[in-house]
Design a protein around this motif. Structure first.
Motif, short mmCIF file in Angstrom:
data_model
loop_
_atom_site.label_atom_id
_atom_site.label_comp_id
_atom_site.label_asym_id
_atom_site.label_seq_id
_atom_site.Cartn_x
_atom_site.Cartn_y
_atom_site.Cartn_z
N LYS A 297 0.83 -1.21 0.00
CA LYS A 297 0.00 0.00 0.00
C LYS A 297 0.87 1.26 0.00
O LYS A 297 0.58 2.24 -0.70
CB LYS A 297 -0.94 0.00 1.21
N GLU A 346 -6.69 -8.22 -1.12
CA GLU A 346 -6.60 -6.92 -0.47
C GLU A 346 -5.80 -5.95 -1.34
O GLU A 346 -6.13 -4.77 -1.44
CB GLU A 346 -5.95 -7.06 0.91
N TYR A 350 -7.13 -2.38 -3.06
CA TYR A 350 -6.45 -1.11 -2.84
C TYR A 350 -5.97 -0.50 -4.16
O TYR A 350 -6.13 0.70 -4.38
CB TYR A 350 -5.26 -1.31 -1.90
N LYS A 354 -7.36 3.13 -5.49
CA LYS A 354 -6.47 4.28 -5.65
C LYS A 354 -6.44 4.74 -7.11
O LYS A 354 -6.39 5.95 -7.39
CB LYS A 354 -5.06 3.95 -5.17
#
Length: 584
Positions: A297, A346, A350, A354
């Motif tokens: 991330k 996950e 993300y 984004k």
């Protein structure tokens, strides 16, 4: 009304009309928003082989026919596959295409190859999806100047400028009448003369060479400008078609481990374009998620910040044209999807969130539906396809995700020569060895008795590039053959299993093949091509899936007097089916 006024009035009216028509093509920013999530039809039209190359002669150009589409183990693309992707929630398909192996030494593209590319593009367009066509493995890390003939190098650009522009002129002319759903991409991952990844000149002795890097970035910018200028000069809808240019090596600027990582972004010069707001930039990203989701991330956030600094803040939209994960886990052939699926999901959530925040469209690289699954069509990673779709559309999105269990499948193999092989398990690129403590055999069911024609070849323990081997002739008395793996012949593992012919050209049909585990349970297998054969499938849908038929673009398209295709004609004179008509 005097003559001067009349002339001026007509000129101003024509100019106003052109301005109105230019609005018929959405801007690059609008296109990126409307694409949603995309998928790459990978290892298909960009697949290529050096099998026929005679390095002693200048005869490399045009050495492959339409068989190149399946030479990397994928099934031939079909319209049902694209329909499946649409129903799953994907709004755009990137169609990578390699051209060098279908061009003659003078740079002319083979007509049959162009026709096949055209068909596949129509599969996408006919579903109402966005389609990106590119120049793919004509760039790359290969040192062969015939294969990877386009390099990020000033001398290379000087040498190949005319050939490159001629290629794009042919592609652009072929598709000049297509509407805004078709985009062109300049080149794929173009590398410098050292085949450096990450940033230009990284493969040099000192990990950076300013002269090599400068030449590389200058060449990238020159190739990008040649692409835009050539396409625009073909006119028609290409005058305002949305075009895609890539950074050096399609590098995304991810990472902080080297001061030069952001150069592919900062050194890209956006080409001069006679029309505004019809260019976009593409990058690729494959992070290593084994380092943990928190690190991934952070890496994505850093990457997005770099995109905003160097490209998005200048009003240039972007697409993430290829993305996925580093994939292979510790050399055992298993992927992140196999060993850390929760982390991968996950990461998917993300990355898409984004990108959507920053109005960046995403195109997942391959996977999802692979190999023989595409010919059904079905997903071999249905939960991943659904996760991607829901990450973009929302958790309440209800797509459809057929699997092989929705079909009754038979595999048709056509062998072209002696000792040709079909993979029953494994492939050339990824070997996940089976332990004989866990797997004890193989069961294969044919449509007939092939005992005198075919044999099962089992590759066992590997030493370098060599394997222990064992051979098992198919039953001459039964359509079903059971193979019991023999430790003495193969060692303690099985790396690959093939079905091999010993009679030259022949055909066969496999109804079912499965590995037998030590507890007698079975693991169903899906054959793929190895060498010297072609593979197709016969499938009967269990329910709810129907065959589609390819239909080329019709002649009912509407054009303005400048040759541009118009989706929604306003007042004025237009052409349809070769005749003028007036829209009121």
């Amino acid at each position: 009304m005097n003559k001067k006024f009349t002339t001026a009035f007509i000129f101003m009216a024509s100019l106003f009309s052109l301005q109105i028509q230019a609005q018929e093509f959405e801007t690059a920013t609008e296109a990126v928003k409307n694409m949603g999530v995309g998928w790459n039809l990978g290892n298909t039209l960009e697949a290529n082989s050096q099998t026929y190359h005679d390095f002693t002669k200048d005869n490399y150009w045009g050495q492959q026919g339409l068989e190149s589409e399946t030479c990397w183990g994928q099934s031939k693309a079909k319209p049902e596959l694209i329909k499946m992707m649409k129903d799953a929630g994907f709004g755009a398909i990137r169609v990578p295409v390699t051209w060098y192996n279908h061009m003659d030494k003078d740079g002319k593209v083979n007509a049959e190859w162009m026709k096949r590319v055209h068909e596949v593009v129509d599969y996408v367009i006919n579903q109402g999806l966005y389609c990106i066509v590119n120049v793919h493995h004509d760039t790359g890390a290969d040192s062969d100047s015939f294969k990877s003939w386009i390099k990020a190098d000033e001398a290379n650009y000087t040498q190949n400028k005319a050939r490159y522009e001629n290629l794009w002129q042919q592609i652009a002319e072929e598709f000049k009448d297509y509407d805004e759903h078709l985009l062109f991409e300049s080149y794929n991952e173009m590398l410098d003369k050292l085949s450096s990844w990450c940033f230009a000149s990284f493969a040099s002795t000192n990990k950076y060479d300013a002269a090599v890097a400068k030449s590389a970035y200058n060449a990238i910018n020159s190739y990008a400008q040649s692409f835009v200028t050539t396409v625009r000069n073909t006119g028609g809808n290409n005058a305002t078609r949305n075009l895609v240019v890539n950074t050096y090596a399609a590098c995304c600027g991810s990472g902080t481990w080297n001061d030069h990582l952001k150069e592919p972004l900062s050194q890209l010069t956006i080409p001069t374009d006679p029309v505004a707001n019809h260019l976009m930039v593409q990058v690729h990203d494959y992070p290593n998620i084994a380092n943990g989701i928190a690190n991934v991330k952070k890496e994505i956030d850093d990457m997005m910040a770099a995109w905003n600094t160097h490209i998005l803040s200048k009003g240039i939209p972007m697409i993430l044209g290829e993305w996925g994960t580093a994939n292979v886990d510790e050399g055992d052939g298993k992927t992140d999807y196999d060993v850390r699926r929760d982390v991968m999901f996950e990461f998917v959530d993300y990355m898409i969130a984004k990108c959507k925040e920053n109005n960046v469209a995403t195109f997942y690289w391959m996977g999802l539906s692979d190999g023989a699954y595409r010919s059904l069509p079905a997903f071999n990673q249905p939960d991943l396809a659904e996760r991607i779709a829901k990450a973009y559309h929302g958790s309440d999105f209800a797509g459809t995700y057929p699997t092989e269990n929705d079909f009754n499948i038979s595999y048709l193999v056509e062998y072209e020569k002696d000792w040709a092989e079909l993979f029953l398990y494994g492939n050339y690129n990824s070997v996940s060895a089976l332990k004989l403590t866990e797997y004890k055999g193989l069961r294969i069911e044919m449509d007939d008795n092939y005992g005198s024609k075919l044999q099962v070849k089992v590759y066992g323990d590997a030493t370098g590039s060599s394997f222990k081997e064992a051979y098992y002739t198919l039953s001459a008395n039964s359509k079903t053959t059971t193979v019991n793996f023999e430790n003495a012949k193969t060692g303690s593992t099985v790396s690959r299993i093939t079905l091999q012919t010993n009679v030259g050209a022949t055909k066969a049909k496999i109804n079912q093949v499965a590995l037998i585990k030590s507890d007698n349970s079975e693991v169903k297998l899906s054959p793929t091509t190895a060498w010297g054969c072609t593979l197709s499938t016969e499938s009967t849908p269990v329910s709810g899936i129907h065959e589609l038929h390819y239909t080329p673009q019709t002649d009912n398209r509407i054009y303005n007097l400048q040759g541009q295709q118009i989706a929604k004609p306003q007042r004025g004179i237009y052409i349809q089916n070769g005749k003028k008509f007036i829209a009121k």
